[in-house]
Design an enzyme around this catalytic site. Structure first.
Site, short mmCIF file in Angstrom:
data_model
loop_
_atom_site.label_atom_id
_atom_site.label_comp_id
_atom_site.label_asym_id
_atom_site.label_seq_id
_atom_site.Cartn_x
_atom_site.Cartn_y
_atom_site.Cartn_z
N ARG A 220 0.83 -1.21 0.00
CA ARG A 220 0.00 0.00 0.00
C ARG A 220 0.86 1.26 0.00
O ARG A 220 1.80 1.36 0.78
CB ARG A 220 -0.92 0.01 1.23
N HIS B 14 -0.99 -2.56 -4.50
CA HIS B 14 -0.50 -3.56 -5.46
C HIS B 14 -0.50 -3.07 -6.91
O HIS B 14 -0.92 -3.79 -7.83
CB HIS B 14 -1.32 -4.84 -5.36
N HIS C 30 1.82 -13.25 -5.50
CA HIS C 30 0.74 -13.26 -4.51
C HIS C 30 0.00 -14.60 -4.47
O HIS C 30 -1.23 -14.65 -4.35
CB HIS C 30 -0.25 -12.13 -4.81
N ASP D 69 -1.21 -9.57 8.31
CA ASP D 69 -1.06 -8.90 7.02
C ASP D 69 0.08 -7.89 7.18
O ASP D 69 -0.04 -6.73 6.81
CB ASP D 69 -2.36 -8.19 6.61
N GLU E 31 4.71 -12.89 0.71
CA GLU E 31 4.96 -11.86 -0.29
C GLU E 31 6.35 -11.24 -0.06
O GLU E 31 6.48 -10.20 0.57
CB GLU E 31 3.87 -10.80 -0.25
#
Length: 346
Positions: free
Chosen positions: A76, A101, A175, A248, A309
């Site tokens: 982000r 992304h 991803h 996350d 990721e």
């Protein structure tokens, strides 16, 4: 070792790489998306260990970014804008007020040029794409090459190579959502994880990193010793709650070991390791995965996969102590991530 190709929806191609141990990896030219990875369990049963749609047409939107190459910037960017050499660049806001992304024009939405190769013990694909200046709001013409290589040792190499004619931003990742139980038999709660990281980056309520680097000691973010991923899903930690009860977050690698990630699924006995040149990774446990999507082996649900990721951090635009994402004209962007599949000791 062989490669098969088939037409998809009259506009895409899917390439399936197969080694001599019946491991297969299927990849679309659209988004460089990994649609399936088939590997054996401890009983020799070969099953799919990644999340993918039942119908190919659903990859067209793909709001969950299943299997895709992510760029120009993975993660982000706050307020969908950034400054570079005193010039402001405005991006598309596709995650509230923020840019996620690469936005709706990101690399997950383009058709890559693909060529294949084969040696005695490898088979692979070379994906290339030229991003032109202004595309998705980013400066510079960027030439990108991503190589997928499947070895006869059940290793999948992802090599990223890029250069730009202007100073720009770049941090690429893949991803893919992994679920080592095979064919989505259950969630990833009981997968165990070892992670070579003693620090993660705190998030605010918009899931934007605050820049505060937190030591994992005494927190549900400490995976230095192997433990179940699901142990932190319902923890009282504010950082777990803020992402929908899970993870996350960006973890900074200590680089104390040759392998940064070890993940195991004790019932079927599959194990996967992740080795990377990247400085860190976002661990995402599908907390925000929509329920009821028609996937290849059933309907989607929360915690059905886990993403590793590997990347640098967009937050470095505001906090210099984090791994940088600026690519200068004199630099070559080159990173590698290797996923190795094997079996746990009985």
């Amino acid at each position: 070792m062989h490669i098969e190709t088939k037409e998809i929806l009259g506009k895409w191609k899917e390439y399936t790489l197969t080694n001599n141990h019946d491991m297969t990896v299927s990849v679309l030219d659209f988004g460089g998306i990994i649609t399936k990875i088939l590997v054996p369990d401890r009983n020799g049963t070969i099953e799919n260990v990644v999340l993918g749609y039942k119908e190919y047409k659903d990859y067209e939107e793909n709001p969950n970014f299943f299997g895709a190459i992510i760029g120009p910037v993975a993660g982000r960017i706050k307020a969908a804008s950034f400054e570079l050499d005193n010039k402001t660049f405005n991006l598309t806001a596709n995650d509230g007020l923020n840019h996620l992304h690469g936005g709706p024009e990101g690399f997950h939405q383009v058709i890559w040029d693909v060529s294949s190769f084969k040696t005695d013990d490898t088979v692979g694909l070379v994906l290339t794409y030229k991003s032109t200046a202004g595309e998705a709001g980013y400066p510079g013409n960027v030439d990108i090459k991503v190589t997928y290589t499947l070895t006869d040792n059940n290793q999948l190499f992802l090599d990223y190579l890029a250069s730009s004619n202007e100073k720009t931003l770049l941090t690429l990742t893949n991803h893919t959502y992994f679920n080592l139980c095979g064919n989505l038999k259950t969630t990833v709660h009981e997968h165990t994880l070892s992670l070579d990281s003693s620090e993660f980056v705190e998030l605010d309520e918009q899931l934007i990193p605050t820049g505060r680097i937190v030591n994992v000691n005494g927190t549900p973010f400490d995976f230095r010793d192997e433990r179940a991923i699901g142990a932190g899903f319902n923890d009282d930690s504010e950082q777990n709650k803020i992402v929908g009860n899970g993870y996350d977050h960006y973890f900074i690698f200590d680089k104390n070991s040759d392998t940064q990630v070890v993940v195991k699924e004790p019932i079927q006995g599959r194990m996967m390791t992740v080795k990377t040149t990247q400085p860190g990774m976002v661990l995402y446990t599908a907390n925000g995965l929509s329920e009821g999507l028609p996937l290849a082996e059933g309907l989607s649900k929360k915690y059905q996969g886990v993403c590793f990721e590997t990347q640098a951090s967009p937050t470095s635009l505001h906090y210099a102590e984090l791994p940088r994402i600026i690519l200068n004209t004199s630099e070559i962007y080159h990173h590698q991530t290797v996923f190795t599949f094997s079996l746990m000791d009985s």
